[in-house]
Design a protein around this motif. Structure first.
Motif, PDB file in Angstrom:
ATOM      1  N   UNK A  68       0.815  -1.164   0.128  1.00  0.00           N
ATOM      2  CA  UNK A  68       0.151   0.074  -0.043  1.00  0.00           C
ATOM      3  C   UNK A  68       0.747   1.185  -0.056  1.00  0.00           C
ATOM      4  N   UNK A  69       0.332   2.296  -0.763  1.00  0.00           N
ATOM      5  CA  UNK A  69       0.820   3.677  -0.822  1.00  0.00           C
ATOM      6  C   UNK A  69      -0.006   4.515  -0.153  1.00  0.00           C
ATOM      7  N   UNK A  70       0.184   5.152   0.843  1.00  0.00           N
ATOM      8  CA  UNK A  70      -0.604   6.188   1.648  1.00  0.00           C
ATOM      9  C   UNK A  70      -0.461   7.681   1.137  1.00  0.00           C
ATOM     10  N   UNK A  71      -1.569   8.244   0.862  1.00  0.00           N
ATOM     11  CA  UNK A  71      -1.656   9.665   0.436  1.00  0.00           C
ATOM     12  C   UNK A  71      -2.257  10.689   1.353  1.00  0.00           C
ATOM     13  N   UNK A  72      -1.670  11.657   1.726  1.00  0.00           N
ATOM     14  CA  UNK A  72      -2.552  12.368   2.783  1.00  0.00           C
ATOM     15  C   UNK A  72      -2.206  13.991   2.652  1.00  0.00           C
ATOM     16  N   UNK A  73      -3.076  14.877   2.572  1.00  0.00           N
ATOM     17  CA  UNK A  73      -3.010  16.245   2.451  1.00  0.00           C
ATOM     18  C   UNK A  73      -3.694  16.998   3.618  1.00  0.00           C
ATOM     19  N   UNK A  74      -3.279  17.658   4.419  1.00  0.00           N
ATOM     20  CA  UNK A  74      -3.910  18.027   5.571  1.00  0.00           C
ATOM     21  C   UNK A  74      -5.102  18.940   5.381  1.00  0.00           C
ATOM     22  N   UNK A  75      -5.038  19.927   4.416  1.00  0.00           N
ATOM     23  CA  UNK A  75      -6.160  20.842   4.009  1.00  0.00           C
ATOM     24  C   UNK A  75      -7.211  20.061   3.351  1.00  0.00           C
ATOM     25  N   UNK A  76      -7.195  19.051   2.881  1.00  0.00           N
ATOM     26  CA  UNK A  76      -8.542  18.400   2.173  1.00  0.00           C
ATOM     27  C   UNK A  76      -8.983  17.438   3.054  1.00  0.00           C
ATOM     28  N   UNK A  77     -10.347  17.542   2.623  1.00  0.00           N
ATOM     29  CA  UNK A  77     -11.305  16.673   3.637  1.00  0.00           C
ATOM     30  C   UNK A  77     -12.480  15.861   2.931  1.00  0.00           C
ATOM     31  N   UNK A  78     -12.307  15.808   1.389  1.00  0.00           N
ATOM     32  CA  UNK A  78     -13.207  14.976   0.516  1.00  0.00           C
ATOM     33  C   UNK A  78     -12.638  14.117  -0.255  1.00  0.00           C
ATOM     34  N   UNK A  79     -13.204  13.095  -0.488  1.00  0.00           N
ATOM     35  CA  UNK A  79     -12.360  12.022  -1.374  1.00  0.00           C
ATOM     36  C   UNK A  79     -12.318  12.472  -2.680  1.00  0.00           C
ATOM     37  N   UNK A  80     -13.474  12.985  -3.268  1.00  0.00           N
ATOM     38  CA  UNK A  80     -13.031  13.499  -4.448  1.00  0.00           C
ATOM     39  C   UNK A  80     -11.744  14.304  -4.858  1.00  0.00           C
ATOM     40  N   UNK A  81     -11.694  15.423  -3.890  1.00  0.00           N
ATOM     41  CA  UNK A  81     -10.762  16.313  -3.938  1.00  0.00           C
ATOM     42  C   UNK A  81      -9.299  15.596  -3.680  1.00  0.00           C
ATOM     43  N   UNK A  82      -9.184  14.720  -2.924  1.00  0.00           N
ATOM     44  CA  UNK A  82      -7.979  14.084  -2.557  1.00  0.00           C
ATOM     45  C   UNK A  82      -7.678  13.095  -3.926  1.00  0.00           C
ATOM     46  N   UNK A  83      -8.315  12.394  -4.233  1.00  0.00           N
ATOM     47  CA  UNK A  83      -8.232  11.838  -5.550  1.00  0.00           C
ATOM     48  C   UNK A  83      -7.658  12.574  -6.816  1.00  0.00           C
ATOM     49  N   UNK A  84      -8.236  13.827  -6.999  1.00  0.00           N
ATOM     50  CA  UNK A  84      -8.050  14.665  -7.978  1.00  0.00           C
ATOM     51  C   UNK A  84      -6.623  15.240  -7.770  1.00  0.00           C
ATOM     52  N   UNK A  85      -6.242  15.500  -6.551  1.00  0.00           N
ATOM     53  CA  UNK A  85      -5.027  16.109  -6.258  1.00  0.00           C
ATOM     54  C   UNK A  85      -3.976  15.121  -6.323  1.00  0.00           C
ATOM     55  N   UNK A  86      -4.283  14.020  -5.969  1.00  0.00           N
ATOM     56  CA  UNK A  86      -3.136  12.602  -6.010  1.00  0.00           C
ATOM     57  C   UNK A  86      -2.695  12.560  -7.572  1.00  0.00           C
ATOM     58  N   UNK A  87      -3.869  12.309  -8.098  1.00  0.00           N
ATOM     59  CA  UNK A  87      -3.481  12.118  -9.846  1.00  0.00           C
ATOM     60  C   UNK A  87      -3.087  13.288 -10.635  1.00  0.00           C
ATOM     61  N   UNK A  88      -3.471  14.682 -10.241  1.00  0.00           N
ATOM     62  CA  UNK A  88      -2.832  15.617 -10.884  1.00  0.00           C
ATOM     63  C   UNK A  88      -1.554  16.204 -10.412  1.00  0.00           C
ATOM     64  N   UNK A  89      -0.822  15.524  -9.277  1.00  0.00           N
ATOM     65  CA  UNK A  89       0.204  15.979  -8.725  1.00  0.00           C
ATOM     66  C   UNK A  89       1.646  15.575  -9.641  1.00  0.00           C
ATOM     67  N   UNK A  90       2.377  16.431  -9.754  1.00  0.00           N
ATOM     68  CA  UNK A  90       3.647  16.029 -10.431  1.00  0.00           C
ATOM     69  C   UNK A  90       4.689  14.827  -9.255  1.00  0.00           C
TER      70      UNK A  90
END
Length: 274
Positions: free
Chosen positions: A252-274
């Motif tokens: 497993x790889x774990x991804x976390x962003x402190x300011x993000x609170x929704x699943x949709x936003x977290x997925x979008x940030x992860x896939x759009x992040x370089x």
């Protein structure tokens, strides 16, 4: 009034009185069993003072609260829920009490061997609990315990689960089919495909899906200790973590962003992040 009718009335009255006393006795027995308190607080950053006050209030009424845990942590995942229910069974914890600080409510549920029962057996305002107990118990009667109640609230720090290896470097998923069992989002990356959730991961691999993604919701400290996620802060704030899991190795790889609170936003940030 004839004698037969009088006897019938007396019998019905005594029967009603007996059934009422039994109902009270069952309530009394249920309330004072070993309990877990699952809380929802207004301020999760500094829960200690609030939990101390709740603990003093409940133990003064002879309620046996074995552990405290943020209510969100009970349902982090099926694996975590199963682990916690198993632990409750080992400790002979038979009641789950849900406390909501904003509503000042206490809702009591029984715990069976596999889950928390869906139907509550008591709902009350925390300030009304003392009145409820006095109405249920005789004035001279006090619930008995064979041991001293805990002087301080003990927060349950984690669930015991089987840990897999962690992927330390972000997987390159641009060319991968990524399975996702959640609802399709508005800006969902094209390589994410909707899947049904199954226990046998060989199904995913047979469909050419090397990775699946899902999220975990819980408090930072609980998720950190339960899943050994070193990047999470060690505090009791609620958060959401994206899990990228390999369908063959189950790493497993774990991804976390402190300011993000929704699943949709977290997925979008992860896939759009370089």
């Amino acid at each position: 009034m004839n004698l037969t009718y009088k006897i019938l009335l007396i019998t019905l009255f005594l029967g009603f009185e007996k059934s009422t006393n039994i109902a009270f006795a069952l309530q009394k027995k249920d309330i004072f069993k070993k309990s877990i308190l699952l809380y929802t607080l207004n301020n999760n950053l500094s829960p200690n003072k609030t939990l101390d006050e709740i603990h003093k209030s409940l133990t003064s009424k002879r309620l046996d609260i074995v552990h405290y845990v943020d209510s969100i942590n009970l349902y982090v995942s099926k694996e975590v829920t199963s682990s916690l229910i198993g632990y409750f069974s080992e400790r002979e914890i038979q009641n789950a009490i849900f406390y909501n600080q904003k509503k000042q409510s206490l809702i009591f549920y029984e715990i069976n061997k596999t889950s928390v029962n869906s139907n509550s057996f008591l709902e009350t305002h925390i300030d009304s609990l003392d009145t409820y107990i006095k109405n249920v118990f005789k004035p001279t009667e006090e619930p008995l315990t064979s041991f001293l109640l805990a002087p301080k609230p003990e927060v349950l720090p984690k669930a015991k689960i089987r840990l897999s290896n962690q992927i330390l470097i972000k997987p390159l998923l641009e060319e991968e089919k990524v399975g996702y069992a959640g609802n399709k989002t508005e800006n969902q990356p094209k390589n994410i495909i909707q899947i049904k959730e199954v226990e046998d991961y060989r199904y995913y691999f047979s469909e050419g899906i090397n990775y699946i993604i899902y999220t975990l919701r819980g408090t930072n400290d609980f998720l950190k200790k339960t899943y050994n996620i070193k990047t999470l802060p060690d505090n009791p704030l609620r958060s959401i973590v994206l899990v990228v899991e390999h369908t063959v190795t189950r790493n497993k790889y774990f991804f976390f962003k402190e300011e993000i609170t929704t699943e949709e936003d977290l997925i979008n940030v992860f896939f759009n992040q370089n």
